[in-house]
Each structure stands twice: as C-alpha cells, then as structure tokens.
Design an enzyme around this catalytic site. Structure first.
Site, PDB file in Angstrom:
ATOM      1  CD  GLU A  35      -2.536   0.692   2.820  1.00 42.86           C
ATOM      2  OE1 GLU A  35      -3.923   2.154   2.460  1.00 42.86           O
ATOM      3  OE2 GLU A  35      -2.140  -0.250   3.408  1.00 42.86           O
ATOM      4  CE  LYS A 104      -7.130   0.930   2.895  1.00 43.48           C
ATOM      5  NZ  LYS A 104      -6.426   1.476   4.232  1.00 43.48           N
ATOM      6  CB  CYS A 138      -4.770  -1.913   3.227  1.00 42.57           C
ATOM      7  SG  CYS A 138      -4.282  -2.455   5.234  1.00 42.57           S
TER       8      CYS A 138
END
Length: 261
Positions: A35, A104, A138
C-alpha cells in the site's frame, strides 16, 4: 500466471524498479507492491502535498519501469483528483499501458480518514494473460462484502496491497486464507515490513489459494515472493465447496440495510 509479491521497507520508485527487475528475471508477469508503495504509508498532513494525479510524473515513471522490464505492476500512491486525495492503487500492463485504477473504499483509523477521501467504486477489474485481476486495498479485504462482490463479478485473482501493522498478524495468517476459501479465488496480499512513523509493519505477505491453502508466505523481513495463479483451481474449489451456488441472497437484504452500530 506467475506473480511476484514485493514485501519491503523502502518506498519509492527506485525500490519499485528494483523489484520489477527481479520479478521479471524470475519469470513473473505481475508485480504487486505494498500500500502506498511510492510514498510510504505514514504521511499525515504530507499526503495532500505529495499527491499526484493518475497521469502525473510518478505514473509516467512506473509505466516506463513496467515497459522496460516487461512486467505488469500494481502500485499505490496518494492520488489527487481536483480537491480530493485518494489512497489509490493503479495497475499498468507489461507494455506500460494503464489497465485499472482503484481507490480505497474502507479507510482505516483517524490518520487515513483525515488524509483521504473514500473511494466509491467497489469493483475494479482488468484482464491480463487470461486472468481477471481485481483490486482492493488493505482494510477493504477485512470486510466480507467486497471480496464476495469480486467473486460474483468473476475475479480470479484479488490483488491487495496493504500496510498492516502489529499486532494484527491474524489478518494474513487467518483472515486472508479464509476469504480466499469462502469465495473460491486467489488472493495476493502484499504487506510492508519493519518500522515506519511509529508503526511496526507485520510482513507475512502471501498468496492464498481458493482452497484456503497458502501457496507462498513471506516472513517478517524484506522479500520477493514468487507464486503461480491458476484460475482453473477456482472452479475446482467452488465445485467442492459451493458457497457461491448455495447462497440465499433473499435472506441477506436486512443485513445490507442494517444501520451502523
């Protein structure tokens, strides 16, 4: 398809270039990095200052890296789009062309919520060498809904750049293999390792197969994992454990409508 999962400590384009060179040399067609691989994870107020658009200078450099080494690259950076900054992963092909961009959707903790705007597109995919690749970042993979949505949309390999810190090692050890198993797909999970900005990142990057078995696993230090993804294993696993076929979506509507606690 052979893939490479880079687990490292030093963010930036030079580290990415070195990983791409090694990945290509070891026969990989796709390199997955952690990330925010270009910038580092712990940015604080610097997130906005270091943000670039999806076609900015950093993007051009990664495209050149991918094309020079002949390997697709999935990498993350703070993306600026107008007045908003997103935690973004971008996939470029082995010829340097853009294949997909994902922002994200589930931001983790006060630091991320202060720095980034959450993305709004839950399913982003691209095809490479006959493999349909989906993207999450994530914390996204810790929710069952996004992974299930990818499985239903035909994702073969879910690529997940991450920055998971201690003491949450159970996520790559238990949760990621479980997500792969319950959805009958491959999950590649690329974590950071070592200290950064007061955090200690856990490593333990992995490729989990659709049968829940971990095909490759890193330790706690820098490492480049090489592993093979075979979409035919997805169909075989789903035939043995038919979670997708046996779903009862008519029973789940109240769950989707439930308010936050």
């Amino acid at each position: 398809m052979r893939i490479a999962i880079a687990q490292g400590t030093a963010p930036g384009p030079d580290a990415l270039d070195a990983a791409a060179a090694e990945a290509a040399g070891r026969g990989a067609r796709l390199l997955l990095t952690p990330e925010l691989a270009l910038s580092g994870y712990v940015l604080g107020p610097q997130a906005a200052a270091s943000a670039e658009p999806a076609d900015g200078p950093a993007a051009r450099r990664v495209e050149e890296t991918a094309a020079r080494h002949g390997v697709a690259v999935a990498y993350g950076w703070p993306e600026r789009d107008g007045g908003a900054v997103f935690n973004t992963v971008r996939l470029v092909g082995p010829d340097g062309t853009e294949l997909a961009v994902y922002r994200k959707t589930h931001l983790y903790g006060d630091q991320e919520r202060a720095a980034f705007t959450p993305g709004a597109e839950p399913i982003v995919q691209a095809d490479l060498d006959g493999v349909r690749i989906g993207l999450l970042i994530c914390y996204d993979v810790e929710f069952p809904e996004p992974v299930r949505a990818h499985a239903l949309a035909g994702t073969d390999l879910l690529a997940v750049p991450t920055a998971l810190m201690r003491p949450f090692e159970f996520v790559p050890r238990v949760l990621v293999p479980a997500r792969a198993y319950e959805n009958g797909l491959h999950i590649a999970y690329a974590n950071r390792c070592g200290p950064e900005g007061g955090y200690d990142f856990a490593g333990l990057s992995c490729l989990a197969g659709p049968d829940g078995e971990v095909r490759a696993r890193a330790g706690a230090g820098p490492e480049l994992l090489i592993a093979d993804v075979d979409p035919e294993r997805n169909a075989a696993a789903r035939a043995v454990t038919p979670y997708l076929a046996d779903r009862r979506p008519d029973l789940y509507r109240t769950i989707a409508r439930s308010a936050r606690p």
